[in-house]
Scaffold this motif. Structure first.
Motif, PDB file in Angstrom:
ATOM      1  N   GLN A   1     -24.923  36.736  21.187  1.00 11.99           N
ATOM      2  CA  GLN A   1     -26.215  37.097  20.609  1.00 11.99           C
ATOM      3  C   GLN A   1     -27.171  35.904  20.621  1.00 11.99           C
ATOM      4  OE1 GLN A   1     -25.409  38.579  16.688  1.00 11.99           O
ATOM      5  NE2 GLN A   1     -24.353  40.417  17.415  1.00 11.99           N
ATOM      6  N   ALA A   2     -26.654  34.749  20.253  1.00 13.61           N
ATOM      7  CA  ALA A   2     -27.494  33.551  20.215  1.00 13.61           C
ATOM      8  C   ALA A   2     -28.009  33.210  21.613  1.00 13.61           C
ATOM      9  CB  ALA A   2     -26.707  32.378  19.627  1.00 13.61           C
ATOM     10  N   ILE A   3     -27.137  33.257  22.598  1.00 10.07           N
ATOM     11  CA  ILE A   3     -27.544  32.938  23.962  1.00 10.07           C
ATOM     12  C   ILE A   3     -28.555  33.950  24.478  1.00 10.07           C
ATOM     13  CG2 ILE A   3     -26.718  32.817  26.352  1.00 10.07           C
ATOM     14  CD1 ILE A   3     -24.198  31.440  25.227  1.00 10.07           C
ATOM     15  N   ALA A   4     -28.353  35.218  24.164  1.00  6.49           N
ATOM     16  CA  ALA A   4     -29.294  36.248  24.595  1.00  6.49           C
ATOM     17  C   ALA A   4     -30.687  35.984  24.011  1.00  6.49           C
ATOM     18  CB  ALA A   4     -28.793  37.624  24.184  1.00  6.49           C
ATOM     19  N   ARG A   5     -30.731  35.558  22.766  1.00  7.81           N
ATOM     20  CA  ARG A   5     -32.031  35.269  22.147  1.00  7.81           C
ATOM     21  C   ARG A   5     -32.655  34.019  22.733  1.00  7.81           C
ATOM     22  NH1 ARG A   5     -32.284  36.110  15.851  1.00  7.81           N
ATOM     23  NH2 ARG A   5     -34.426  35.598  16.362  1.00  7.81           N
ATOM     24  N   VAL A   6     -31.843  33.011  22.986  1.00  7.55           N
ATOM     25  CA  VAL A   6     -32.360  31.770  23.560  1.00  7.55           C
ATOM     26  C   VAL A   6     -32.920  32.028  24.952  1.00  7.55           C
ATOM     27  CG1 VAL A   6     -31.696  29.475  24.402  1.00  7.55           C
ATOM     28  CG2 VAL A   6     -30.918  30.245  22.157  1.00  7.55           C
ATOM     29  N   MET A   7     -32.284  32.916  25.688  1.00  3.80           N
ATOM     30  CA  MET A   7     -32.735  33.217  27.049  1.00  3.80           C
ATOM     31  C   MET A   7     -34.140  33.830  27.061  1.00  3.80           C
ATOM     32  SD  MET A   7     -29.169  34.595  28.737  1.00  3.80           S
ATOM     33  CE  MET A   7     -29.948  35.163  30.233  1.00  3.80           C
ATOM     34  N   GLN A   8     -34.580  34.377  25.946  1.00  7.82           N
ATOM     35  CA  GLN A   8     -35.906  34.985  25.865  1.00  7.82           C
ATOM     36  C   GLN A   8     -37.002  33.953  25.590  1.00  7.82           C
ATOM     37  OE1 GLN A   8     -35.480  37.946  22.823  1.00  7.82           O
ATOM     38  NE2 GLN A   8     -34.070  39.200  24.028  1.00  7.82           N
ATOM     39  N   LEU A   9     -36.607  32.738  25.268  1.00  5.52           N
ATOM     40  CA  LEU A   9     -37.576  31.693  24.938  1.00  5.52           C
ATOM     41  C   LEU A   9     -38.086  31.022  26.207  1.00  5.52           C
ATOM     42  CD1 LEU A   9     -35.601  30.030  22.009  1.00  5.52           C
ATOM     43  CD2 LEU A   9     -37.552  31.591  21.811  1.00  5.52           C
ATOM     44  N   PRO A  10     -39.219  30.335  26.097  1.00  5.07           N
ATOM     45  CA  PRO A  10     -39.715  29.550  27.234  1.00  5.07           C
ATOM     46  C   PRO A  10     -38.695  28.457  27.598  1.00  5.07           C
ATOM     47  CG  PRO A  10     -41.411  29.758  25.545  1.00  5.07           C
ATOM     48  CD  PRO A  10     -40.155  30.310  24.965  1.00  5.07           C
ATOM     49  N   GLU A  11     -38.735  28.024  28.843  1.00  5.27           N
ATOM     50  CA  GLU A  11     -37.750  27.053  29.345  1.00  5.27           C
ATOM     51  C   GLU A  11     -37.735  25.759  28.532  1.00  5.27           C
ATOM     52  OE1 GLU A  11     -36.770  24.708  33.456  1.00  5.27           O
ATOM     53  OE2 GLU A  11     -37.632  26.718  33.598  1.00  5.27           O
ATOM     54  N   THR A  12     -38.892  25.294  28.094  1.00  8.40           N
ATOM     55  CA  THR A  12     -38.930  24.047  27.322  1.00  8.40           C
ATOM     56  C   THR A  12     -38.176  24.191  25.999  1.00  8.40           C
ATOM     57  OG1 THR A  12     -41.081  24.647  26.393  1.00  8.40           O
ATOM     58  CG2 THR A  12     -41.078  23.208  28.336  1.00  8.40           C
ATOM     59  N   GLU A  13     -38.312  25.354  25.368  1.00 16.61           N
ATOM     60  CA  GLU A  13     -37.583  25.592  24.118  1.00 16.61           C
ATOM     61  C   GLU A  13     -36.089  25.764  24.387  1.00 16.61           C
ATOM     62  OE1 GLU A  13     -39.316  28.409  21.337  1.00 16.61           O
ATOM     63  OE2 GLU A  13     -41.279  28.048  22.254  1.00 16.61           O
ATOM     64  N   GLN A  14     -35.760  26.402  25.505  1.00 18.90           N
ATOM     65  CA  GLN A  14     -34.349  26.533  25.874  1.00 18.90           C
ATOM     66  C   GLN A  14     -33.734  25.147  26.070  1.00 18.90           C
ATOM     67  OE1 GLN A  14     -33.545  29.132  29.211  1.00 18.90           O
ATOM     68  NE2 GLN A  14     -35.054  30.635  28.521  1.00 18.90           N
ATOM     69  N   ASP A  15     -34.466  24.266  26.755  1.00 17.68           N
ATOM     70  CA  ASP A  15     -33.970  22.912  26.986  1.00 17.68           C
ATOM     71  C   ASP A  15     -33.796  22.157  25.669  1.00 17.68           C
ATOM     72  OD1 ASP A  15     -33.808  23.292  29.700  1.00 17.68           O
ATOM     73  OD2 ASP A  15     -35.679  22.222  30.161  1.00 17.68           O
ATOM     74  N   ALA A  16     -34.719  22.335  24.749  1.00 16.98           N
ATOM     75  CA  ALA A  16     -34.622  21.652  23.459  1.00 16.98           C
ATOM     76  C   ALA A  16     -33.390  22.125  22.690  1.00 16.98           C
ATOM     77  CB  ALA A  16     -35.892  21.887  22.642  1.00 16.98           C
ATOM     78  N   ILE A  17     -33.156  23.429  22.702  1.00 18.01           N
ATOM     79  CA  ILE A  17     -31.985  23.974  22.014  1.00 18.01           C
ATOM     80  C   ILE A  17     -30.700  23.520  22.698  1.00 18.01           C
ATOM     81  CG2 ILE A  17     -30.748  26.114  21.473  1.00 18.01           C
ATOM     82  CD1 ILE A  17     -33.561  27.367  20.992  1.00 18.01           C
ATOM     83  N   ALA A  18     -30.707  23.516  24.024  1.00 20.58           N
ATOM     84  CA  ALA A  18     -29.532  23.067  24.779  1.00 20.58           C
ATOM     85  C   ALA A  18     -29.236  21.598  24.478  1.00 20.58           C
ATOM     86  CB  ALA A  18     -29.752  23.276  26.271  1.00 20.58           C
ATOM     87  N   ALA A  19     -30.258  20.766  24.445  1.00 25.55           N
ATOM     88  CA  ALA A  19     -30.071  19.343  24.139  1.00 25.55           C
ATOM     89  C   ALA A  19     -29.505  19.167  22.741  1.00 25.55           C
ATOM     90  CB  ALA A  19     -31.396  18.595  24.277  1.00 25.55           C
ATOM     91  N   PHE A  20     -30.017  19.934  21.777  1.00 19.74           N
ATOM     92  CA  PHE A  20     -29.523  19.867  20.402  1.00 19.74           C
ATOM     93  C   PHE A  20     -28.046  20.245  20.346  1.00 19.74           C
ATOM     94  CE2 PHE A  20     -28.581  22.063  16.413  1.00 19.74           C
ATOM     95  CZ  PHE A  20     -28.812  21.039  15.513  1.00 19.74           C
ATOM     96  N   ILE A  21     -27.678  21.331  21.004  1.00 16.63           N
ATOM     97  CA  ILE A  21     -26.285  21.787  21.001  1.00 16.63           C
ATOM     98  C   ILE A  21     -25.378  20.734  21.628  1.00 16.63           C
ATOM     99  CG2 ILE A  21     -24.673  23.486  21.972  1.00 16.63           C
ATOM    100  CD1 ILE A  21     -26.942  25.573  21.626  1.00 16.63           C
ATOM    101  N   LEU A  22     -25.793  20.185  22.771  1.00 16.41           N
ATOM    102  CA  LEU A  22     -24.980  19.167  23.442  1.00 16.41           C
ATOM    103  C   LEU A  22     -24.823  17.919  22.579  1.00 16.41           C
ATOM    104  CD1 LEU A  22     -26.331  19.579  27.067  1.00 16.41           C
ATOM    105  CD2 LEU A  22     -24.063  20.229  26.216  1.00 16.41           C
TER     106      LEU A  22
END
Length: 72
Positions: free
Chosen positions: A7-28
């Protein structure tokens, strides 16, 4: 993969790429931080056991004082 993560990934995929990158960086960063803590704790077990044994020996030898919570 868990349903919640899906569910979380599905929601993140709907965000703009810059926000996806920010969330990905935070998770990593969080995953790396957790790995660092795991390594630190696994390497400190012997030292913690030694310190605990010393503290118990001092207590048995009467070298400790009971803590009064009212004075904290």
């Amino acid at each position: 993969m868990s349903k919640l993560l899906e569910q979380a990934i599905a929601r993140v995929m709907q965000l703009p790429e810059t926000e996806q990158d920010a969330i990905a960086a935070f998770i990593l960063e969080e995953l790396e931080d957790e790995a660092c803590w795991d390594r630190a704790f696994s390497q400190s077990q012997d030292m913690l056991a030694k310190l605990a044994a010393e503290a118990l020996a001092e207590d048995r030898a009467g070298k400790t004082q009971e803590l009064d919570p009212k004075t904290l």
